[in-house]
Structure formats: structure tokens, C-alpha cells
Design an enzyme around this catalytic site. Structure first.
Site, PDB file in Angstrom:
ATOM      1  N   MET A   1     -17.860  -3.108  -6.497  1.00  0.00           N
ATOM      2  CA  MET A   1     -17.601  -1.790  -7.078  1.00  0.00           C
ATOM      3  C   MET A   1     -17.930  -0.733  -6.025  1.00  0.00           C
ATOM      4  SD  MET A   1     -16.908   0.360  -9.559  1.00  0.00           S
ATOM      5  CE  MET A   1     -17.240   2.124  -9.735  1.00  0.00           C
TER       6      MET A   1
ATOM      7  N   GLY B   1       0.783  -1.235   0.000  1.00  0.00           N
ATOM      8  CA  GLY B   1       0.000   0.000   0.000  1.00  0.00           C
ATOM      9  C   GLY B   1       0.811   1.278   0.000  1.00  0.00           C
TER      10      GLY B   1
ATOM     11  N   ASP C   1       9.853   2.947  -8.825  1.00  0.00           N
ATOM     12  CA  ASP C   1       9.036   1.867  -8.258  1.00  0.00           C
ATOM     13  C   ASP C   1       9.826   0.556  -8.244  1.00  0.00           C
ATOM     14  OD1 ASP C   1       6.849   0.548  -7.162  1.00  0.00           O
ATOM     15  OD2 ASP C   1       5.911   0.164  -9.099  1.00  0.00           O
TER      16      ASP C   1
HETATM   17 CA    CA Z   1       5.790  -0.636  -5.626  1.00  0.00          CA
END
Ligand code: CA
Length: 715
Positions: free
Chosen positions: A679, A205, A328
């Protein structure tokens, strides 16, 4: 302890043959007992018929001593039994097998237990995670990578952050603890690890404002015993240890406002020889430093390997693979330990093939970097300096809000979470490699808005400057290039051979003492290869994409190979044959002379065959469509697919009848009218007018694609 292990190591080669047959009885443990303890895990090589932890042993080598399936017999390998799974989302877990039972977790954190020989279902546990809420904060599908077994219990890390102990015989919960605060946007997809009565777990997260940590819970009671935070909190935060206060000096600005990131979302490894627990940490929020740490710095401990004492969680060493990471480049990819001869010297090492494209080998006790060679093309750094341990960065790769960069590997990495295997016999690591690249440019820091229910990266993947970079002479083809299973010699730091994939994708690997390498593929099959040459020896259709890794076990002298298949979408040309799942998600178990057959008849209602596009006419403005495109790709594309083209595991919005009513659309998108279907309401993630813009963007896409369909039909 070391002496005991050495003694075992000497005795083992003589045990294998006998153990293969004897393992079914598991020395008196009744079926489904999951009577795993530390002695049994440490002696796992003496019990090759079991697969007691996701990587089989604490070393996580995913190497099996079983040899009944070998080069001479593998041609007779066929399906023994299978079980259809009732979810269409990704399947990433490695099945555990112990005391005659097979335990596996599936999408939405559901756990299932089967008789490992017959496939008879023993029980199922559904943790009932709030699908609408957790689906919004799970970056990369609602997957689970496996469970842990210990003293009659099965441990699950659920998507909503709960750690749950189940009775291995009944599947009934024994205890449950929240490892994350209620409503914190942190999820769990990894397998817990049990070490000496402690259940160790992290979470995911980073892009949703989570601050990373790894915790250890008492396996018996669920009481927390230690927690290691991976990045500093706000100044004065009581969790800021002396170590984290030093780490804070490698940051600038008010970084804690963004959560911190460095979530340890996958690998957790224990090494009995060092008594250390190792885990990798992910990126910071935002991806570019311009927002999260203006002025740069290493930003400890993002994108690092951290080693802590298994009993206390006390820091032992760290190695940051990507100081000041902007790409990332999570270091959460599988870790394993091994004994290698490097420059003629025996070394007990820790190794990893992470997203960065470099294969790292460290001394497991000290963290000293022994080698770091490129296993895939990488332009963000030319090499890793072994003296300093730091990458020699390419300045062109470090993008800002005013300078775009074309970088490889891209954020999905040259190797992601997909398990890799190591054979001590061949000395090779079998890595599922994916070659890819990305264009990145930072968002303007003053324009960056944080939303903890949405994916925040603070960077753009599309811009005119990025387009120019890809148009320049010598630039690579954009996106995904190729993928293959690579046989890598970690002692010499070089590739030995590779098996090219016919369809781009990555699937976990398994290697055995009969020198067989097993892996599935994105082409929809499962294959066995010669682990010394890469020659393909056997394959069977899976009718589904395969991303997970297989495990192997033996009962009553028969060797089995088990594999979860199914991920978002179906292989090209494949039809749905499962009544339970559009992706043909299944547990498949093979043995020599197995007689089970997968169904071949296509099944399924109209929601799978979508028919011709029939959208309403576009009434929105050009500005709305452009704004909707941006908002769609920020908030919706993760589930509903890029360009509004879905893989059918979630509705393809271009086909939705809701495109005829903006009122109904808004009640679903903004107010959560379909929360029961998973959803959730996206009111807080969208700015004023964005839901309507997305509505017009999807209608625009549907009309474009309808025109293309009609043009193709006329040809
Ligand atoms: Ca990542």
C-alpha cells in the site's frame, strides 16, 4: 524459408502419431534445457509434445496436434498434480513446457519452474518489484501473462518495466535491462516474444502518461536493437521519425503533454511467412478527444494494428480500428495468423476479435482488410466500410463534456486479453465473449488535472445525463450483460454456435486435434467441450475463478493439460482451501487417470472470514462523503473494490480498525506507513482534504452495509 515450411506442412500429418510419444526425449535436450531456437519454433508442429511459446506456435492459434485426450478418453481426465501459488492476485499466464520442464509466471512477475511430469518444483525467481510503487500504476491488477524460452534462457517482462533473462536450469538472472525509464509510470504484464534472437516487448500505462513503444533486445546480451514508438513525442523530440511527423498531423493541441498513450500492452505476434512483427496499440490519454486532441483527428497510432520488419523494426503497414478512439478500444487483444479460404481464394491472414465487437481479418502481408463483421453487439459503429477500412460511426456514441453517451461494448470490451484459439480442422475461432456497456461523459477540459501516479481517463462514468440515458425506453441493462464462448467462422464472418457461461466472465481457450475445446470459467470449473458442437464433455472443479488459458503437452506418451487458476475473488459459495492464497491460486495439471486431489477442507485465519461489520459512527459531513466517493473511485477502487467492498485479496476497508483513527488512516494513505504490504503513499494523487473525505466515505459505506446486514438478519 517458405519452401521449407511448405515441405514441413505436407509431411506433418504423418508425423503426429509418432511425435506424440517421441517428444518427451526432445531429441537429446536434457531436462530443463529450454533449448528453443528458431528452427525448433518454426517446426513446432513436428514437436507437439512441447508448448514452447505462449500461443504454442508463432501463429498463436493455441491449437495442439495432441490426440491422446479425445472424446473417447476425456471422461478419464483428472488431476495429475497441482501447485499452490503464494499470491492472491490475478493469474493470467499460459504455462510453457519444453524439455520436460514447465515454466510459468504469476502475479507480481514471479517465475516458477516445475518438472512437467511430476510437479516437483525446480526453481523460483522473485524479481522483487517495488510492490507499493508498481501497484499504484498497474491499471488492472499486478498480473503477468507468461514468459518466453530461448536457448537455455527464460525471459520475463517484470511489472516494473525490467526485461530479465533467467538461466532456464537454475532460475538465476543472466541479464536485466530497464525497458522503461526509472520511475516512469509504465508497467509490463505481457509475455515477451523471441524472434530470431531478438526479445520483443512493449508496455502498459496509457492512462498514467506513458508513451507507447515496442522494443527488440538481443537475447544473448540484452542490448537494444530497435524500438518503434507508436505515437509522436513533443515537437523536436529526436524520436520523431518521418513516419511519426506525418502521424503528428492527425493530432491537435499539445497532446504530448499527456504522454501520448497507444501502449502495446499485450499481443506481439511474429509471422515467419511475412517476416513481420505485429502488435496492437491501446488508447490515448485522455479517453475523450476534447482534452487530448481538441478538434478531433485520427490520432495515429492509437488503437491500431502496426506491422514492422522483425529484423529492423521498420514500419510496414498499420490499420487503425478506431480512428480518434474515445472508448478505450485498445487493439492489444490477441492476434493470430491462419490460412483461410475466403470467397474461394486461399488467403494468409491476420485476425483479431478486439474490444470493438468487430472480428477483423486482414491480408497478413499487406494489411488489406478482408472482412470485419460484428461478433457481439456494438453501437459505436454500424459497420466497417471495407473500401475505406473505416468504421461507419454512430454520432451518438461520440461523447463530450457536454454530451453523455451510452456505448457498447464498454471499455473492458466484447473480448479483452483472454486468449482465443483457432482450429484448422473445424475452421472455427473460439472467442471468450463478454457483452457489456458503459455510460461516458467527458470531464471539462479546464478542470482536467493530470497525475502520473493515478489512473487518468478524463471522463466520468456517472452523471445525471448518463442515468437518464439508461432510464430511456429501449436502453439496455446497465453494465455487464452476458458472456459465452463463441465459435466464430472467420472465413464467413459469422457465429456458428455459443456456449453460455453460467457466471459472467471470460477465460482463455485451447483447442486440440481431437476436436476438444478446453476452457475454465468464473463459476470455478475447468471444462472440455466438443469443438464441433459446443457439447460439454467433461469438467473438474478449480475452486477458483479462471481467467487464464490452458496449454497441453506430452511426456512419455502421456498427454497433460496445464492451467493457472485464481483471480481476484473466489467463485460464489467457494471456500478458501489453500494455505498460501485466499483465492486458491494454483497451477493445475490434468492427465488421463490422474490421482491427485484438491483439498476440500476450508482453511484460513480470520482475515478471510470478515465477520459482522462494526464501524465507528459517521462524523464527516455529507459533502465530505460525496467528495470521498469520487476520490475513492478515482484512486482506491481499482484495488479495494467499488463501493468499498473488497474481494478479500486486499483488505476490505469497511472492516478496517483504522477507521477509528484518522491520524493512522492519514499516515497509511498519505505517507505510506504500510508500503511494506504493497500500500504505497498516495499523497501526490490526492488533493488537500481528500484522504479525510475518503475516510468518511468508507465509514459511511460501512454503516450503510451494516444496517443492510442487520435488516437482512431480522427477516
Ligand atoms: Ca486501455
Amino acid at each position: 524459408m517458405r519452401r521449407v515450411l511448405l515441405a514441413l506442412g505436407v509431411a506433418l500429418p504423418f508425423l503426429f502419431g509418432a511425435a506424440l510419444v517421441a517428444s518427451a526425449a526432445n531429441e537429446g535436450h536434457p531436462r530443463g534445457a529450454a533449448a528453443v531456437d528458431q528452427a525448433r519454433l518454426l517446426g513446432a508442429d513436428g514437436e507437439p509434445g512441447s508448448w514452447m511459446t505462449v500461443g504454442r506456435t508463432y501463429s498463436e492459434q493455441r491449437y495442439s496436434p495432441l490426440t491422446a485426450i479425445n472424446k473417447a478418453t476425456v471422461g478419464k481426465l483428472s488431476l495429475a498434480w497441482y501447485a499452490d501459488l503464494d499470491t492472491e492476485r490475478g493469474q493470467e499466464a499460459t504455462p510453457l513446457v519444453v524439455d520436460g520442464a514447465l515454466y510459468v509466471s504469476t502475479a507480481w512477475s514471479i517465475v516458477k519452474a516445475y518438472d512437467a511430469r511430476t510437479g516437483e518444483k525446480l526453481w523460483e525467481y522473485e524479481p522483487k518489484v517495488d510492490r507499493a510503487a508498481t501497484g499504484q500504476i498497474a491499471c488492472c491488477d499486478v498480473v503477468n501473462r507468461g514468459v518466453a524460452a530461448w536457448k537455455g534462457r527464460i525471459y520475463l517482462g517484470a511489472l516494473d518495466g525490467r526485461l530479465i533473462a533467467l538461466d532456464a536450469k537454475t532460475g538465476k538472472p543472466v541479464w536485466s535491462v530497464r525497458t522503461v525509464k526509472l520511475n516512469d509510470p509504465c508497467t509490463i504484464t505481457q509475455a515477451p516474444k523471441v524472434v530470431k534472437g531478438l526479445v520483443i516487448i512493449g508496455n502498459a500505462g496509457a492512462e498514467y502518461t506513458c508513451r507507447g513503444y515496442v522494443s527488440a533486445y538481443d537475447a544473448e546480451t540484452g542490448k537494444m536493437r530497435w524500438r518503434f514508438y507508436t505515437v509522436p513525442g513533443a515537437p523536436g523530440d529526436p524520436t520523431n521519425t518521418a513516419m511519426l511527423k506525418r502521424a503528428a498531423k492527425t493530432w491537435h493541441g499539445d497532446f504530448w503533454k499527456y504522454g501520448g498513450g497507444a501502449t502495446a500492452w499485450d499481443t506481439i505476434l511474429y509471422d515467419p511467412k511475412t517476416n513481420l512483427v505485429y502488435f496492437g496499440t491501446g488508447n490515448g490519454l485522455s479517453w475523450p478527444q476534447e482534452i487530448r486532441s481538441p478538434g478531433g483527428g485520427d490520432n495515429l497510432f492509437v488503437s491500431s494494428i502496426i506491422a514492422v520488419n522483425a529484423d529492423t523494426g521498420a514500419y510496414a503497414w498499420h490499420y487503425q480500428e478506431t480512428p480518434g478512439d474515445q472508448w478505450d478500444y485498445d487493439n492489444t487483444n490477441p492476434l493470430m495468423t491462419a490460412d483461410l479460404k475466403i470467397h474461394g481464394q486461399p488467403r494468409h491472414v491476420l485476425m483479431q476479435a478486439p474490444k470493438t465487437g468487430f472480428f477483423y481479418v486482414w491480408d497478413a502481408r499487406t494489411g488489406q482488410l478482408l472482412s470485419a463483421e460484428k461478433f457481439a453487439p456494438a453501437n459505436w459503429a454500424s459497420k466497417i466500410d471495407l473500401k475505406t477500412g473505416r468504421p461507419v460511426e454512430n454520432p451518438a456514441a461520440r461523447y463530450t463534456s457536454t454530451k453523455a453517451a451510452l456505448v457498447y461494448p464498454g471499455p473492458l470490451g466484447a473480448h479483452n486479453w483472454h486468449p482465443m484459439a483457432f482450429s484448422p480442422r473445424t475452421g472455427l475461432v473460439y472467442i471468450p465473449v463478454t457483452e457489456n456497456n458503459v455510460g461516458l461523459v467527458g470531464e471539462k477540459p479546464e478542470g482536467f488535472k493530470l497525475n502520473d501516479r493515478a489512473y487518468n481517463i478524463g471522463a466520468l462514468l456517472e452523471s445525471d445525463a448518463i442515468t437518464k440515458l439508461y432510464a430511456a425506453p429501449g436502453a439496455p441493462q446497465r453494465g455487464n450483460i452476458r458472456s459465452y464462448i463463441q465459435a466464430w467462422d472467420p472465413a464467413r464472418g459469422r457465429e456458428v454456435w455459443r456456449i453460455p457461461n453460467t457466471v459472467y466472465g471470460a477465460s482463455g481457450t485451447l483447442v486440440t486435434a481431437s476436436d476438444l475445446l478446453f476452457s475454465g470459467s468464473a463459476a470455478g470449473d475447468f471444462a472440455a467441450y466438443d469443438a464441433r458442437t459446443g457439447a460439454r464433455l467433461w469438467n473438474a472443479p478449480t475452486q477458483a475463478l479462471v481467467v487464464a488459458a490452458p496449454s497441453t503437452y506430452a511426456i512419455g506418451g502421456e498427454q497433460y493439460v496445464a492451467l493457472l487458476v485464481g483471480a481476484r475473488g473466489l467463485p460464489k459459495g467457494q471456500v478458501r482451501t489453500s494455505l498460501q492464497s485466499a483465492n486458491n491460486s494454483r497451477l493445475m495439471v490434468f492427465k488421463l487417470g490422474g490421482t491427485a486431489k484438491l483439498p476440500t477442507e476450508a482453511v484460513g485465519p480470520a482475515n478471510i472470514t470478515l465477520g459482522a461489520l462494526d464501524p465507528p459512527l459517521l462524523t464527516g459531513s455529507n459533502e465530505q462523503v460525496i467528495s470521498g466517493q469520487g476520490a475513492y473511485h478515482r484512486v482506491c477502487a481499482g484495488c479495494h473494490g467499488a463501493g468499498a467492498v473488497s474481494d478479500k485479496s486486499v483488505p476490505d476497508l469497511r472492516h478496517s480498525p483504522v477507521l477509528r483513527s484518522l491520524t493512522e488512516w492519514n499516515s497509511i494513505v498519505l505517507l505510506g506507513a504500510r508500503a511494506g504490504n504493497g500500500m504505497g503513499a498516495f499523497k501526490t494523487q490526492l488533493a488537500e482534504g481528500e484522504a479525510e473525505s475518503i475516510f468518511h466515505y468508507v465509514i459511511s459505506q460501512a454503516n450503510k452495509d451494516k444496517a443492510a446486514e442487520q435488516a437482512a438478519a431480522r427477516k
